[in-house]
Design an enzyme around this catalytic site. Structure first.
Site, PDB file in Angstrom:
ATOM      1  N   ARG A  27       0.854  -1.181   0.000  1.00 19.93           N
ATOM      2  CA  ARG A  27       0.000   0.000   0.000  1.00 19.93           C
ATOM      3  C   ARG A  27       0.894   1.235   0.000  1.00 19.93           C
ATOM      4  O   ARG A  27       1.462   1.606   1.025  1.00 19.93           O
ATOM      5  CB  ARG A  27      -0.899  -0.022   1.242  1.00 19.93           C
ATOM      6  CG  ARG A  27      -2.086   0.937   1.173  1.00 19.93           C
ATOM      7  CD  ARG A  27      -2.776   1.015   2.504  1.00 19.93           C
ATOM      8  NE  ARG A  27      -2.017   1.846   3.430  1.00 19.93           N
ATOM      9  CZ  ARG A  27      -1.897   1.613   4.732  1.00 19.93           C
ATOM     10  NH1 ARG A  27      -2.471   0.568   5.280  1.00 19.93           N
ATOM     11  NH2 ARG A  27      -1.187   2.430   5.498  1.00 19.93           N
ATOM     12  N   HIS A  49      -3.703   4.534   4.576  1.00 17.23           N
ATOM     13  CA  HIS A  49      -4.887   3.666   4.567  1.00 17.23           C
ATOM     14  C   HIS A  49      -6.081   4.386   3.946  1.00 17.23           C
ATOM     15  O   HIS A  49      -6.760   3.861   3.069  1.00 17.23           O
ATOM     16  CB  HIS A  49      -5.208   3.226   5.990  1.00 17.23           C
ATOM     17  CG  HIS A  49      -6.420   2.362   6.113  1.00 17.23           C
ATOM     18  ND1 HIS A  49      -6.468   1.077   5.640  1.00 17.23           N
ATOM     19  CD2 HIS A  49      -7.641   2.608   6.651  1.00 17.23           C
ATOM     20  CE1 HIS A  49      -7.670   0.563   5.876  1.00 17.23           C
ATOM     21  NE2 HIS A  49      -8.390   1.467   6.483  1.00 17.23           N
ATOM     22  N   TYR A 100       3.549   4.721  11.718  1.00 22.42           N
ATOM     23  CA  TYR A 100       3.810   3.284  11.890  1.00 22.42           C
ATOM     24  C   TYR A 100       4.699   2.662  10.823  1.00 22.42           C
ATOM     25  O   TYR A 100       4.966   1.466  10.867  1.00 22.42           O
ATOM     26  CB  TYR A 100       2.484   2.506  11.974  1.00 22.42           C
ATOM     27  CG  TYR A 100       1.542   2.713  10.811  1.00 22.42           C
ATOM     28  CD1 TYR A 100       1.689   1.986   9.627  1.00 22.42           C
ATOM     29  CD2 TYR A 100       0.497   3.630  10.887  1.00 22.42           C
ATOM     30  CE1 TYR A 100       0.817   2.164   8.563  1.00 22.42           C
ATOM     31  CE2 TYR A 100      -0.378   3.822   9.816  1.00 22.42           C
ATOM     32  CZ  TYR A 100      -0.220   3.081   8.673  1.00 22.42           C
ATOM     33  OH  TYR A 100      -1.078   3.257   7.610  1.00 22.42           O
TER      34      TYR A 100
END
Length: 366
Positions: free
Chosen positions: A257, A261, A270
């Site tokens: 990705r 998100h 993160y």
């Protein structure tokens, strides 16, 4: 089928390397050039759609957009091979797959804009409504495939999900039911390494997600999810298996990705920028483009034509998203039940009186 036939490979299937060079494989062969050119067009359009929708979120025209930037090979591959009577069951990140299946881009964005219903006719396009809850669509896909099998229909169901969905109970139930009843469904997991902020290492201790298939008695396979040719070849085999009556398969695509998100996520909290940058060289768009140029099937003029076509899609998307919707507040109550209950009538009358009062106040303020 013996246990070895159910186990996936130790390394994902790859037919084109990161530099666009062909890779020999003893089992899988690269799709024909015409099919890969169709796929490349889908990648170009998909990338432009992803980038345009990200911009529309910043402009306030989309409420949210889960981008599949970098995952376009999985998006296009999952839709490209489906036949007239086959169905696609997508997740919230699969807008490009939905559009590749034939849904108009503006209709595909209706849900993400915040309007009611899915925005398109599922029966017409053979695409189930996008789902936001994780893995719930997998049970729907299996039930649909089971019904099609009982009716004797020539239908294969492509059930999409991400790695995060494999941690849900619905994933287990769908896999188990599909295998026991040998339904014609392909579970296609786009493993992009993160379930929002949770890395794959915190979701499973299995060697791979595809290894979970053997526990249910179905074959599993791993594929380089940024290699469009490999994705198509592996999915084609799984679809053929389902169509022949040999039951379900679990395919895990290893991809990444590239963006957050959603627009509500700060992915810098993160993961490191260096980790993201390491995947830039594996871009499915650049990889397939290099391969096709090496075959002499793609040149600058063709690239320009594809880019122009993608820009037309983006322009139409902007036009549709920038148009103000003609909303009817009574729709909030009109479609809850076949016959409106007294409680809903009471709620609608309360809302209508407030709307009327606000309109009178606005008129007086002028």
């Amino acid at each position: 089928m013996d246990d070895d036939a159910l186990l996936p490979r130790d390394t994902p299937v790859q037919l084109i390397d990161s530099d666009g060079r062909p890779v020999d494989d003893a089992h899988y062969t690269a799709p024909n050039t015409d099919l890969l050119l169709r796929a490349y067009r889908g990648l170009v359009e998909g990338r432009r759609i992803n980038d345009q929708c990200t911009a529309l979120v910043r402009q306030g025209r989309l409420a949210v957009y889960p981008s599949s930037h970098g995952q376009e090979a999985c998006q296009v591959g999952s839709a490209l091979l489906l036949g007239e009577h086959d169905w696609l069951f997508p997740t919230y990140r699969d807008s490009v797959a939905i559009i590749a299946r034939g849904v108009a881009p503006g209709q595909a964005m209706t849900l993400l804009k915040g309007d009611w219903h899915s925005g398109y006719d599922p029966a017409r396009h053979r695409v189930a409504p996008q789902t936001t809850p994780l893995a719930t669509q997998l049970l729907h896909a299996v039930g649909f495939a089971h019904a099609a099998k009982m009716r004797g229909e020539d239908t294969v169901v492509m059930a999409l999900c991400g790695d995060g969905a494999t941690s849900e109970g619905d994933f287990h139930e769908a896999m188990n039911f599909a295998a026991v009843f040998q339904v014609p469904v392909v579970f296609f997991v786009q493993n992009n390494e993160f379930a929002i902020s949770v890395p794959l290492s915190r979701q499973t201790a299995a060697p791979s997600l595809a290894h979970k298939a053997i526990g249910y008695g179905m074959p599993g396979q791993r594929v380089d999810g940024n290699d469009t040719a490999a994705v198509i070849a592996v999915l084609d085999e799984a679809i053929g298996r389902a169509r022949s009556g040999s039951g379900p398969s679990l395919i895990e695509a290893h991809t990444y990705r590239m963006q957050a998100h959603t627009n509500a996520d700060d992915d810098t909290r993160y993961r490191e920028r260096e980790e993201v940058q390491a995947w830039v060289a594996r871009d499915p768009l650049l990889r397939l483009g290099s391969y096709l140029r090496g075959l002499g099937a793609l040149d600058d003029a063709a690239e320009d034509a594809l880019a122009a076509g993608a820009e037309e899609i983006a322009a139409e998307l902007r036009r549709v998203m920038n148009a103000d919707a003609d909303l009817d507040p009574e729709d909030l109550f009109r479609f809850v039940r076949a016959e409106r209950s007294p409680q809903l009538d009471e709620q609608w009358e309360l809302l209508r009186s407030e709307i009327d009062r606000d309109q009178v106040a606005a008129g007086g303020a002028r």
